[in-house]
Design a protein around this motif. Structure first.
Motif, PDB file in Angstrom:
ATOM      1  N   GLU A 194      40.182  46.947  25.672  1.00 13.96           N
ATOM      2  CA  GLU A 194      39.805  45.546  25.501  1.00 13.96           C
ATOM      3  C   GLU A 194      40.324  44.684  26.662  1.00 13.96           C
ATOM      4  OE1 GLU A 194      41.481  47.249  23.025  1.00 13.96           O
ATOM      5  OE2 GLU A 194      39.702  47.706  21.829  1.00 13.96           O
ATOM      6  N   GLU A 195      41.550  44.925  27.088  1.00 16.41           N
ATOM      7  CA  GLU A 195      42.122  44.178  28.208  1.00 16.41           C
ATOM      8  C   GLU A 195      41.349  44.459  29.493  1.00 16.41           C
ATOM      9  OE1 GLU A 195      46.814  43.837  26.947  1.00 16.41           O
ATOM     10  OE2 GLU A 195      46.074  45.710  27.830  1.00 16.41           O
ATOM     11  N   TYR A 196      41.015  45.734  29.687  1.00 18.69           N
ATOM     12  CA  TYR A 196      40.266  46.120  30.882  1.00 18.69           C
ATOM     13  C   TYR A 196      38.904  45.425  30.912  1.00 18.69           C
ATOM     14  CZ  TYR A 196      37.889  48.908  34.382  1.00 18.69           C
ATOM     15  OH  TYR A 196      37.188  49.303  35.478  1.00 18.69           O
ATOM     16  N   MET A 223      49.141  41.638  57.629  1.00 21.02           N
ATOM     17  CA  MET A 223      50.037  41.788  56.499  1.00 21.02           C
ATOM     18  C   MET A 223      49.925  43.226  56.001  1.00 21.02           C
ATOM     19  SD  MET A 223      50.047  39.805  52.836  1.00 21.02           S
ATOM     20  CE  MET A 223      48.357  40.113  52.427  1.00 21.02           C
ATOM     21  N   ALA A 224      51.029  43.922  56.000  1.00 23.55           N
ATOM     22  CA  ALA A 224      51.056  45.304  55.521  1.00 23.55           C
ATOM     23  C   ALA A 224      51.164  45.311  54.003  1.00 23.55           C
ATOM     24  CB  ALA A 224      52.236  46.041  56.129  1.00 23.55           C
ATOM     25  N   LEU A 225      50.316  46.103  53.391  1.00 22.18           N
ATOM     26  CA  LEU A 225      50.357  46.257  51.931  1.00 22.18           C
ATOM     27  C   LEU A 225      51.082  47.570  51.637  1.00 22.18           C
ATOM     28  CD1 LEU A 225      46.707  45.188  51.069  1.00 22.18           C
ATOM     29  CD2 LEU A 225      48.763  43.795  50.991  1.00 22.18           C
ATOM     30  N   ASN A 226      52.385  47.493  51.432  1.00 17.93           N
ATOM     31  CA  ASN A 226      53.158  48.708  51.269  1.00 17.93           C
ATOM     32  C   ASN A 226      53.891  48.785  49.932  1.00 17.93           C
ATOM     33  OD1 ASN A 226      54.995  46.739  51.788  1.00 17.93           O
ATOM     34  ND2 ASN A 226      55.848  47.654  53.628  1.00 17.93           N
ATOM     35  N   ARG A 227      53.655  47.872  49.037  1.00 16.19           N
ATOM     36  CA  ARG A 227      54.269  47.902  47.704  1.00 16.19           C
ATOM     37  C   ARG A 227      53.184  48.070  46.649  1.00 16.19           C
ATOM     38  NH1 ARG A 227      59.960  47.541  48.043  1.00 16.19           N
ATOM     39  NH2 ARG A 227      60.425  46.266  49.855  1.00 16.19           N
ATOM     40  N   ARG A 228      53.495  48.833  45.617  1.00 14.92           N
ATOM     41  CA  ARG A 228      52.543  49.051  44.528  1.00 14.92           C
ATOM     42  C   ARG A 228      53.157  48.631  43.203  1.00 14.92           C
ATOM     43  NH1 ARG A 228      48.037  51.853  45.668  1.00 14.92           N
ATOM     44  NH2 ARG A 228      48.024  53.071  47.572  1.00 14.92           N
ATOM     45  N   ILE A 229      52.316  48.094  42.352  1.00 19.89           N
ATOM     46  CA  ILE A 229      52.698  47.787  40.973  1.00 19.89           C
ATOM     47  C   ILE A 229      51.685  48.503  40.088  1.00 19.89           C
ATOM     48  CG2 ILE A 229      52.898  45.997  39.218  1.00 19.89           C
ATOM     49  CD1 ILE A 229      53.683  44.045  41.439  1.00 19.89           C
ATOM     50  N   LYS A 230      52.162  49.275  39.136  1.00 16.83           N
ATOM     51  CA  LYS A 230      51.281  50.013  38.236  1.00 16.83           C
ATOM     52  C   LYS A 230      51.528  49.531  36.816  1.00 16.83           C
ATOM     53  CE  LYS A 230      51.322  54.132  41.086  1.00 16.83           C
ATOM     54  NZ  LYS A 230      51.550  55.567  41.148  1.00 16.83           N
ATOM     55  N   PHE A 231      50.428  49.394  36.041  1.00 16.98           N
ATOM     56  CA  PHE A 231      50.565  49.056  34.634  1.00 16.98           C
ATOM     57  C   PHE A 231      49.349  49.566  33.877  1.00 16.98           C
ATOM     58  CE2 PHE A 231      48.733  45.455  36.801  1.00 16.98           C
ATOM     59  CZ  PHE A 231      47.679  45.036  35.987  1.00 16.98           C
ATOM     60  N   ALA A 232      49.530  49.734  32.582  1.00 19.77           N
ATOM     61  CA  ALA A 232      48.470  50.271  31.731  1.00 19.77           C
ATOM     62  C   ALA A 232      47.813  49.130  30.956  1.00 19.77           C
ATOM     63  CB  ALA A 232      49.043  51.294  30.764  1.00 19.77           C
ATOM     64  N   LEU A 233      46.530  49.323  30.650  1.00 18.80           N
ATOM     65  CA  LEU A 233      45.744  48.344  29.907  1.00 18.80           C
ATOM     66  C   LEU A 233      45.042  49.012  28.744  1.00 18.80           C
ATOM     67  CD1 LEU A 233      43.876  46.695  32.914  1.00 18.80           C
ATOM     68  CD2 LEU A 233      45.784  45.699  31.673  1.00 18.80           C
ATOM     69  N   SER A 234      44.808  48.248  27.700  1.00 15.96           N
ATOM     70  CA  SER A 234      43.945  48.740  26.628  1.00 15.96           C
ATOM     71  C   SER A 234      42.501  48.597  27.103  1.00 15.96           C
ATOM     72  CB  SER A 234      44.151  47.909  25.355  1.00 15.96           C
ATOM     73  OG  SER A 234      43.667  46.592  25.553  1.00 15.96           O
TER      74      SER A 234
END
Length: 108
Positions: free
Chosen positions: A14-16, A1-12
């Motif tokens: 506390e969330e991290y 399975m090729a991993l060729n898509r990225r999703i980026k998001f920010a966290l506080s």
């Protein structure tokens, strides 16, 4: 399975920290794997497999006992009642262990 898509998001912070604690509880150290699993399935289980490992060990002993009884039976044609009784007790303990594990898994 090729991993060729990225999703980026920010966290506080506390969330991290919450994500890091949840990962530790699940025994996962790879953040990408954890976030992928949670995004797709929505849950993560960490099972204590101690009882399963004990049950596997018991089955190995039972198998070994069966082999020893078979060797004795093949060499002199006799099987002793005490050996059969011991085997039956081992099988009964194994069955009890299987029932307990299935009962615990059914509550998940």
């Amino acid at each position: 399975m090729a991993l060729n898509r990225r999703i980026k998001f920010a966290l506080s912070d506390e969330e991290y920290e919450l994500i890091q604690r949840n990962m530790a509880q699940c025994g996962i150290t790879n953040t990408s794997a954890y976030l992928r699993k949670m995004a797709i399935d929505g849950y993560c289980l960490k099972l204590d497999t101690t009882e399963i490992k004990e049950l596997i060990s018991l089955f190995r002993r039972i198998s070994n006992n069966f082999n020893q009884i078979a060797k004795v039976a093949n060499s002199n044609g006799r099987i002793y009642a005490d050996d059969i009784k011991d085997m039956k007790e081992s099988i009964d303990r194994s069955w009890d262990g299987i029932c307990l594990i299935v009962e615990k898994l059914s509550t998940l």
